[in-house]
Design a protein around this motif. Structure first.
Motif, PDB file in Angstrom:
ATOM      1  N   GLY A  17       0.811  -1.209   0.000  1.00 49.78           N
ATOM      2  CA  GLY A  17       0.000   0.000   0.000  1.00 49.78           C
ATOM      3  C   GLY A  17       0.834   1.242   0.000  1.00 49.78           C
ATOM      4  N   SER A  18       0.261   2.314   0.494  1.00 50.69           N
ATOM      5  CA  SER A  18       0.973   3.590   0.485  1.00 50.69           C
ATOM      6  C   SER A  18       1.406   3.985   1.883  1.00 50.69           C
ATOM      7  CB  SER A  18       0.095   4.689  -0.123  1.00 50.69           C
ATOM      8  OG  SER A  18      -1.028   4.914   0.695  1.00 50.69           O
ATOM      9  N   ALA A  19       2.412   4.835   1.915  1.00 45.56           N
ATOM     10  CA  ALA A  19       2.940   5.395   3.157  1.00 45.56           C
ATOM     11  C   ALA A  19       3.438   6.797   2.849  1.00 45.56           C
ATOM     12  CB  ALA A  19       4.077   4.528   3.700  1.00 45.56           C
ATOM     13  N   VAL A  20       3.719   7.564   3.890  1.00 49.65           N
ATOM     14  CA  VAL A  20       4.246   8.915   3.729  1.00 49.65           C
ATOM     15  C   VAL A  20       5.635   8.966   4.345  1.00 49.65           C
ATOM     16  CG1 VAL A  20       3.920  11.351   4.309  1.00 49.65           C
ATOM     17  CG2 VAL A  20       1.938   9.908   3.808  1.00 49.65           C
ATOM     18  N   ILE A  32       8.981   6.101   7.530  1.00 53.08           N
ATOM     19  CA  ILE A  32       7.669   6.240   6.922  1.00 53.08           C
ATOM     20  C   ILE A  32       6.583   6.174   7.984  1.00 53.08           C
ATOM     21  CG2 ILE A  32       8.351   5.345   4.669  1.00 53.08           C
ATOM     22  CD1 ILE A  32       7.135   2.632   5.489  1.00 53.08           C
ATOM     23  N   THR A  33       5.439   6.724   7.641  1.00 49.14           N
ATOM     24  CA  THR A  33       4.268   6.645   8.510  1.00 49.14           C
ATOM     25  C   THR A  33       3.229   5.791   7.802  1.00 49.14           C
ATOM     26  OG1 THR A  33       4.736   8.840   9.371  1.00 49.14           O
ATOM     27  CG2 THR A  33       2.523   7.966   9.747  1.00 49.14           C
ATOM     28  N   VAL A  34       2.798   4.734   8.495  1.00 46.70           N
ATOM     29  CA  VAL A  34       1.793   3.805   7.968  1.00 46.70           C
ATOM     30  C   VAL A  34       0.711   3.659   9.024  1.00 46.70           C
ATOM     31  CG1 VAL A  34       1.360   1.462   7.153  1.00 46.70           C
ATOM     32  CG2 VAL A  34       3.571   2.535   6.697  1.00 46.70           C
ATOM     33  N   SER A  35      -0.485   4.050   8.691  1.00 46.98           N
ATOM     34  CA  SER A  35      -1.619   3.941   9.621  1.00 46.98           C
ATOM     35  C   SER A  35      -1.292   4.527  10.987  1.00 46.98           C
ATOM     36  CB  SER A  35      -2.047   2.488   9.754  1.00 46.98           C
ATOM     37  OG  SER A  35      -2.521   2.008   8.532  1.00 46.98           O
ATOM     38  N   GLY A  36      -0.606   5.666  10.999  1.00 48.07           N
ATOM     39  CA  GLY A  36      -0.294   6.350  12.242  1.00 48.07           C
ATOM     40  C   GLY A  36       0.944   5.853  12.961  1.00 48.07           C
ATOM     41  N   ALA A  37       1.539   4.762  12.498  1.00 49.78           N
ATOM     42  CA  ALA A  37       2.748   4.225  13.123  1.00 49.78           C
ATOM     43  C   ALA A  37       3.969   4.628  12.300  1.00 49.78           C
ATOM     44  CB  ALA A  37       2.665   2.714  13.224  1.00 49.78           C
ATOM     45  N   ARG A  50      14.671  11.307  -2.802  1.00 47.93           N
ATOM     46  CA  ARG A  50      13.747  11.080  -1.682  1.00 47.93           C
ATOM     47  C   ARG A  50      13.508  12.374  -0.921  1.00 47.93           C
ATOM     48  NH1 ARG A  50      17.659   6.080  -0.585  1.00 47.93           N
ATOM     49  NH2 ARG A  50      16.865   4.811  -2.282  1.00 47.93           N
ATOM     50  N   LEU A  51      12.231  12.666  -0.658  1.00 51.45           N
ATOM     51  CA  LEU A  51      11.869  13.887   0.045  1.00 51.45           C
ATOM     52  C   LEU A  51      10.842  13.602   1.129  1.00 51.45           C
ATOM     53  CD1 LEU A  51      11.371  16.234  -3.037  1.00 51.45           C
ATOM     54  CD2 LEU A  51      13.308  16.232  -1.453  1.00 51.45           C
ATOM     55  N   VAL A  52      10.959  14.337   2.230  1.00 53.11           N
ATOM     56  CA  VAL A  52       9.943  14.275   3.281  1.00 53.11           C
ATOM     57  C   VAL A  52       8.613  14.696   2.660  1.00 53.11           C
ATOM     58  CG1 VAL A  52       9.174  15.318   5.441  1.00 53.11           C
ATOM     59  CG2 VAL A  52      11.572  14.686   5.146  1.00 53.11           C
ATOM     60  N   GLY A  53       7.576  13.952   2.957  1.00 49.57           N
ATOM     61  CA  GLY A  53       6.249  14.240   2.428  1.00 49.57           C
ATOM     62  C   GLY A  53       5.883  13.417   1.204  1.00 49.57           C
ATOM     63  N   ASP A  54       6.869  12.727   0.608  1.00 47.89           N
ATOM     64  CA  ASP A  54       6.557  11.867  -0.529  1.00 47.89           C
ATOM     65  C   ASP A  54       5.531  10.822  -0.122  1.00 47.89           C
ATOM     66  OD1 ASP A  54       8.366  13.077  -2.235  1.00 47.89           O
ATOM     67  OD2 ASP A  54       9.871  11.473  -2.112  1.00 47.89           O
ATOM     68  N   VAL A  55       4.572  10.572  -0.995  1.00 45.27           N
ATOM     69  CA  VAL A  55       3.646   9.459  -0.820  1.00 45.27           C
ATOM     70  C   VAL A  55       4.224   8.325  -1.656  1.00 45.27           C
ATOM     71  CG1 VAL A  55       1.298   8.614  -1.132  1.00 45.27           C
ATOM     72  CG2 VAL A  55       1.698  10.998  -0.464  1.00 45.27           C
TER      73      VAL A  55
END
Length: 74
Positions: A17-20, A32-37, A50-55
């Motif tokens: 799936g996706s992460a930020v 990365i942040t996945v489902s709040g973790a 690679r950049l902060v905020g990339d989806v």
């Protein structure tokens, strides 16, 4: 919601799936942040600039995640 979903966060049961991206690390990994973790993930060489905020698209590997690529913004 099932009991297992209530007890274990999604990040503990990785699925594609996706992460930020929350941070880019000097060793080539990203946080990365996945489902709040938050967790650290390795990246394929094709995920450059690679950049902060990339989806990003992630796949599960050995209980964690590997970042495959960034989703396009267009």
């Amino acid at each position: 919601m099932s009991l297992i979903d209530a007890v274990l966060p999604l990040a503990a049961r990785p699925t594609p799936g996706s992460a930020v991206v929350a941070a880019v690390n000097v060793d080539g990994t990203v946080d990365i942040t996945v489902s709040g973790a938050s967790l650290t993930a390795s990246c394929l060489e094709t995920y450059t600039d690679r950049l902060v905020g990339d989806v990003v698209f992630v796949v599960p590997v050995r209980g964690g995640y590997v970042v495959v690529s960034r989703f396009t913004t267009s």
